[in-house]
Write a protein that holds these residues in place. Sequence first.
Motif, PDB file in Angstrom:
ATOM      1  N   GLU A  28       2.612   4.867 -22.518  1.00  0.00           N
ATOM      2  CA  GLU A  28       2.222   5.642 -21.289  1.00  0.00           C
ATOM      3  C   GLU A  28       3.319   6.501 -20.935  1.00  0.00           C
ATOM      4  N   ALA A  29       4.260   6.534 -21.002  1.00  0.00           N
ATOM      5  CA  ALA A  29       5.353   8.013 -21.016  1.00  0.00           C
ATOM      6  C   ALA A  29       4.639   8.607 -21.589  1.00  0.00           C
ATOM      7  N   MET A  30       4.692   8.671 -22.459  1.00  0.00           N
ATOM      8  CA  MET A  30       4.013   9.648 -23.156  1.00  0.00           C
ATOM      9  C   MET A  30       2.691  10.501 -22.736  1.00  0.00           C
ATOM     10  N   GLN A  31       1.898   9.415 -23.178  1.00  0.00           N
ATOM     11  CA  GLN A  31       0.631  10.516 -22.608  1.00  0.00           C
ATOM     12  C   GLN A  31       1.045  11.317 -21.218  1.00  0.00           C
ATOM     13  N   LEU A  32       1.604  10.278 -20.083  1.00  0.00           N
ATOM     14  CA  LEU A  32       2.102  11.050 -18.656  1.00  0.00           C
ATOM     15  C   LEU A  32       2.399  12.642 -19.143  1.00  0.00           C
ATOM     16  N   ASP A  33       3.387  12.596 -20.081  1.00  0.00           N
ATOM     17  CA  ASP A  33       4.012  13.358 -19.954  1.00  0.00           C
ATOM     18  C   ASP A  33       3.138  14.539 -21.228  1.00  0.00           C
ATOM     19  N   ALA A  34       2.161  14.437 -21.562  1.00  0.00           N
ATOM     20  CA  ALA A  34       1.833  15.007 -22.614  1.00  0.00           C
ATOM     21  C   ALA A  34       0.379  16.166 -21.201  1.00  0.00           C
ATOM     22  N   ASN A  35      -0.281  14.788 -20.527  1.00  0.00           N
ATOM     23  CA  ASN A  35      -0.963  14.664 -18.980  1.00  0.00           C
ATOM     24  C   ASN A  35      -0.372  16.488 -18.132  1.00  0.00           C
ATOM     25  N   PRO A  42      -0.433  26.779 -22.163  1.00  0.00           N
ATOM     26  CA  PRO A  42      -1.592  25.516 -23.434  1.00  0.00           C
ATOM     27  C   PRO A  42      -1.013  25.319 -25.279  1.00  0.00           C
ATOM     28  N   GLY A  43       0.152  26.267 -25.293  1.00  0.00           N
ATOM     29  CA  GLY A  43       1.188  26.410 -26.514  1.00  0.00           C
ATOM     30  C   GLY A  43       2.272  24.796 -26.480  1.00  0.00           C
ATOM     31  N   LEU A  44       2.822  24.625 -25.299  1.00  0.00           N
ATOM     32  CA  LEU A  44       3.526  24.227 -25.072  1.00  0.00           C
ATOM     33  C   LEU A  44       2.658  22.521 -24.477  1.00  0.00           C
ATOM     34  N   ALA A  45       1.665  22.308 -24.304  1.00  0.00           N
ATOM     35  CA  ALA A  45       0.525  21.128 -24.156  1.00  0.00           C
ATOM     36  C   ALA A  45       0.261  20.505 -25.253  1.00  0.00           C
ATOM     37  N   VAL A  46      -0.216  21.462 -26.367  1.00  0.00           N
ATOM     38  CA  VAL A  46      -0.356  21.063 -27.562  1.00  0.00           C
ATOM     39  C   VAL A  46      -0.098  20.428 -28.170  1.00  0.00           C
ATOM     40  N   ARG A  65      -6.793  16.123 -27.315  1.00  0.00           N
ATOM     41  CA  ARG A  65      -7.282  16.820 -26.318  1.00  0.00           C
ATOM     42  C   ARG A  65      -6.115  17.958 -26.970  1.00  0.00           C
ATOM     43  N   ALA A  66      -5.456  18.252 -27.915  1.00  0.00           N
ATOM     44  CA  ALA A  66      -4.884  19.365 -28.197  1.00  0.00           C
ATOM     45  C   ALA A  66      -6.176  19.736 -29.318  1.00  0.00           C
ATOM     46  N   ALA A  67      -6.494  19.190 -29.472  1.00  0.00           N
ATOM     47  CA  ALA A  67      -7.785  20.540 -29.652  1.00  0.00           C
ATOM     48  C   ALA A  67      -8.299  21.059 -28.758  1.00  0.00           C
ATOM     49  N   GLN A  68      -9.128  20.563 -27.909  1.00  0.00           N
ATOM     50  CA  GLN A  68      -9.789  20.406 -26.772  1.00  0.00           C
ATOM     51  C   GLN A  68      -9.086  21.923 -26.130  1.00  0.00           C
ATOM     52  N   ILE A  69      -7.810  22.568 -26.161  1.00  0.00           N
ATOM     53  CA  ILE A  69      -7.064  23.385 -25.680  1.00  0.00           C
ATOM     54  C   ILE A  69      -6.202  24.363 -26.474  1.00  0.00           C
ATOM     55  N   GLU A  70      -6.378  23.678 -28.022  1.00  0.00           N
ATOM     56  CA  GLU A  70      -6.599  24.855 -29.182  1.00  0.00           C
ATOM     57  C   GLU A  70      -7.755  25.704 -29.031  1.00  0.00           C
ATOM     58  N   GLN A  82      -8.730  20.920 -37.949  1.00  0.00           N
ATOM     59  CA  GLN A  82      -7.137  20.390 -39.072  1.00  0.00           C
ATOM     60  C   GLN A  82      -7.172  19.126 -37.547  1.00  0.00           C
ATOM     61  N   THR A  83      -6.781  19.979 -36.595  1.00  0.00           N
ATOM     62  CA  THR A  83      -5.683  18.525 -35.577  1.00  0.00           C
ATOM     63  C   THR A  83      -7.034  17.253 -34.939  1.00  0.00           C
TER      64      THR A  83
END
Length: 186
Positions: A28-35, A42-46, A65-70, A82-83
Amino acid sequence: YLRASDNAKARENFETAKKYRSRLSTREAMQLDANLAMLGPPGLAVEQWLTFARSYPDAYVAYLRAAQIEIYYLQRYEKALQTLQPAINAQNPAMATVMYNVGMSRLALGQYEEAKSAFAKYESLGGRGFNRDYADVFAAQRRFAEAMRVLNKQERTGASGQDLDMRLPDITYALDQGGWARGMQA
């Protein structure tokens, strides 16, 4: 709040979540960090979403989510494909959304048959609502009658930005066919 572009409210909620971070599991903490990273470059979010995905390969939302940012922010369509690859999994509850994003990437790359197949898979998985990109596969090939058939199947999403975007073909398809007056009236 991120989807509604209410970044101030999102930041407020994230600050509350960060206050109680010790109560979150590692996942959950990792998901929070990603959000949280979605509010930055955008690059850091990916990278943040991909870190989450590497740690939890079954977190299909992380690949999505990573692909949507890309796709939406970086226009890196090959990279997005690829993502998305690990998220193309029958166990993924968001598989329809993944296939829509595959279709968008294939369309952007001019791979019309592959895009059409991805969008057809999206529909077969129950995908409904916004489908302008699917229609654009046909419009890009100047097959406007087929594009309109696809558009006529779409349903309002309730998201004002998407519902407005659904109307753009009324203008652009008319203009693409030389119907200036019709396009200007839309």
